[in-house]
Design an enzyme around this catalytic site. Structure first.
Site, PDB file in Angstrom:
ATOM      1  N   HIS A 189      49.665  25.078  34.112  1.00 36.44           N
ATOM      2  CA  HIS A 189      50.318  24.753  32.844  1.00 36.44           C
ATOM      3  C   HIS A 189      49.445  23.882  31.961  1.00 36.44           C
ATOM      4  O   HIS A 189      49.488  23.979  30.741  1.00 36.44           O
ATOM      5  CB  HIS A 189      51.663  24.070  33.086  1.00 36.44           C
ATOM      6  N   GLU A 417      37.613  47.323  44.707  1.00 32.37           N
ATOM      7  CA  GLU A 417      37.807  45.949  45.185  1.00 32.37           C
ATOM      8  C   GLU A 417      37.279  45.757  46.605  1.00 32.37           C
ATOM      9  O   GLU A 417      37.193  44.642  47.099  1.00 32.37           O
ATOM     10  CB  GLU A 417      39.301  45.604  45.199  1.00 32.37           C
ATOM     11  N   ASP A 441      38.802  40.313  44.080  1.00 28.65           N
ATOM     12  CA  ASP A 441      38.882  40.789  45.464  1.00 28.65           C
ATOM     13  C   ASP A 441      37.527  41.265  45.975  1.00 28.65           C
ATOM     14  O   ASP A 441      37.201  41.061  47.142  1.00 28.65           O
ATOM     15  CB  ASP A 441      39.930  41.907  45.587  1.00 28.65           C
ATOM     16  N   CYS A 484      38.021  44.267  35.479  1.00 26.81           N
ATOM     17  CA  CYS A 484      39.246  43.556  35.086  1.00 26.81           C
ATOM     18  C   CYS A 484      39.444  42.270  35.887  1.00 26.81           C
ATOM     19  O   CYS A 484      40.460  41.616  35.749  1.00 26.81           O
ATOM     20  CB  CYS A 484      40.471  44.451  35.212  1.00 26.81           C
TER      21      CYS A 484
END
Ligand code: PEP
Ligand code: MG
Length: 559
Positions: A189, A417, A441, A484
């Site tokens: 946050h 991955e 990954d 990505c």
């Protein structure tokens, strides 16, 4: 000149000021039997939770009045957590068994804490929200000063172990010139709210809380550095660099491309329709990774078909001229789902039945998701591409492509991955239309280092030449190949990836302008030279340095 302290820059800009540290931690209330009667302890505990909820709501209103909608939403969600009926039940149970009010609150939160902490990266970040509510309630019950931001009339640099949303949401950006935290990551946050408020922020800075109150520091939220006792010249130079950078970012608009016009579509990573505003505001040309598991979390059964269809359609409608790459459910390992437990004991969940492996065990769940996607895309102009996570070989790839065909989906792809998939990318390429490399990954499996173990973070460094060596064959396998993973959002590494032959980049929305700018200032040949230099290096640090030497504008732009 001494080296600056280094952390992770999560909100760009430069801030100089004196350190003010957030009040210390609330201690764990001791276990033991309450002296008073259990009903009084229960009522006191429940009243404290209600007071905390009311205070959070009041802060939410103040945040809304200040136009800080994100802050308001976080605080409202926290107030709801404080009023959660199961939490109250947990408190009742424990006070009935003799616990003090403070101990009962502490333990009742503990149950949720463990659930969240074990439920993957995104939810683990919410643990901080939960701890904040707990600490506020315990502080009330023990008569301790409320944790939170210090008052100050002077502008200051706010330093903390980690910042709670209740603190950051009501901050006045005119007073707080920067945030520095010891913990937290790009999805915490602190990071999200710092970006919303436009306050420079550095997180995960080891030793941050040892900075004494009153120390003058210079914080660079793009570089992720904190310089102690900077000279006036250093402050002026950092401000000038930040201004040049901000101007360059504003100038970079339109589709992603290198300086000599080689197109590189820049796409957004999203977790659901709620992330669309930020993606569009930052000029995403489409979605390169829609992490659909957020639809499936916290449920005892998969979401019904209509709900899935609606969540997919909302995203497709946002990009009528673009493409949307949806990843099928990536359950297991760091994203466990209650209704899809692993079939047996898994000592190493990251190496277990996750992603497509899990879907091959539950083909009905995969088929229902693919069917919902096909219905969502019907009649819309956006190009829907669907990809599977955690694919190992050509057999997995053929299985997924067939499942897509059966559902009437025309553009299947797979994520790269697993090192085996990267090394034999050519075998996979004949089965599908595209690849998307999940560097998070791929790094974890290339270095045999569980990405959830903080102590192994250095092994996750996407600049490792070994990782670049795995990306190269996938980018050269004859089908369009995007990236990505988080690596795509690093402006220098993005140039290297393009140099390796990667055809599109997908990242969290705030990184889009940085990457767009970095590409716009370098030619494809420079990107290729940077890629070759990085692959020739021996270590991640050397690869980064070698690549940056071929990307001179990064330095001028402060990227
Ligand atoms: C990745 O592994 O790089 C990726 C994009 O997927 P996730 O982070 O959701 O596992
Ligand atoms: Mg992944």
């Amino acid at each position: 000149m001494p080296e600056p302290l280094r952390g992770t820059g999560v909100s760009p800009g430069v801030g100089a000021g004196t350190v003010r540290t957030v009040a210390g931690e609330i201690p764990e209330p001791p276990a033991g039997t309450a002296a008073g009667d259990s009903e009084t302890e229960r009522d006191t505990a429940l009243a404290a939770l209600e007071d905390v909820a009311a205070d959070l709501e009041a802060r939410a209103e103040r945040a809304a009045a200040a136009g800080n909608q994100d802050g308001r939403d976080v605080l409202v969600a926290q107030a709801m957590m404080a009023r959660d009926p199961s939490l109250a039940d947990g408190v009742r149970e424990r006070t009935a068994a003799g616990a003090t009010a403070a101990r009962a609150v502490y333990e009742a939160f503990g149950v949720y804490r463990e659930l969240l902490a074990g439920a993957g990266e995104y939810l683990a970040a919410r643990v901080r929200d939960l701890d904040d509510i707990r600490d506020r309630a315990v502080a009330r019950l023990l008569g301790l000063p409320m944790p939170g931001v210090p008052e100050s009339d002077e502008p200051f640099v706010l330093v903390a172990r980690d910042l709670a949303p209740a603190d950051t949401a009501v901050l006045d950006p005119a007073r707080v010139v920067a945030f520095v935290t010891e913990e937290g990551g790009p999805t915490s946050h602190t990071a999200i709210i710092a970006r919303t408020l436009g306050v420079p922020a550095v997180v995960a800075l080891r030793g941050a809380t040892s900075l004494a109150d009153g120390t003058r520091v210079l914080v660079d939220g793009a570089a992720g550095t904190v310089r102690v006792d900077p000279s006036d010249e250093e402050v002026a130079a950092a401000r000038a660099a930040a201004a040049a950078r901000a101007a360059a970012l504003e100038d970079a608009v339109g589709p992603g491309a290198t300086r000599d016009g080689h197109p590189v579509p820049l796409l957004a990573n999203i977790g659901g329709p709620k992330d669309l505003d930020a993606a569009l505001a930052n000029g995403a040309e489409g979605v390169g990774l829609y992490r659909t598991e957020f639809l499936f979390l916290d449920r005892s059964a998969p979401p019904d078909p209509a709900e899935q269809e609606e969540a997919y359609r909302a995203v497709l409608e946002a990009f009528p001229q673009g493409r949307v790459v949806v990843r099928t459910l990536d359950a297991g390992a760091d994203k466990p789902l209650a209704f899809l437990p692993p079939p047996g004991e898994e000592p190493n969940p990251a190496l277990g039945e996750r992603g497509l492996r899990m879907m091959r065990r539950h083909p009905d769940v995969l088929a229902a998701q693919l069917a919902a996607l096909a219905r969502a895309a019907a009649g819309l102009t956006a190009k829907l591409q669907v990809m599977a996570p955690m694919v190992t070989d050509a057999d997995d790839t053929a299985y997924f492509a067939a499942a897509c065909r059966d559902a009437g989906l025309e553009h299947p792809g797979v994520m790269i991955e697993v090192p085996a998939a990267a090394l034999r990318a050519r075998d996979l390429a004949s089965e599908v239309e595209f690849f998307s490399i999940g560097t998070n990954d791929l790094a974890q499996y290339a270095c045999a280092a569980d990405r959830q173990i903080g102590a192994l973070a250095a092994l996750q460094d996407p600049w490792r030449p070994a990782l670049l060596d795995l990306i190269a064959p996938a980018a050269d396998a004859g089908v369009p190949c995007g990236v990505c993973g988080e690596a795509a959002g690093d402006p220098a590494l993005a140039c290297v990836l393009v140099g390796l032959g990667v055809t599109s980049l997908s990242m969290s929305a705030p990184s889009l302008p940085l990457v767009r700018t970095a590409l716009a200032h370098h030619t494809l040949a420079q990107c290729q030279a940077a890629a070759a230099a990085a692959r020739s290096a021996r270590t991640a640090a050397e690869a980064r340095e070698a690549a940056r030497r071929h990307l001179p504008a990064l330095h001028t732009l402060g990227l």
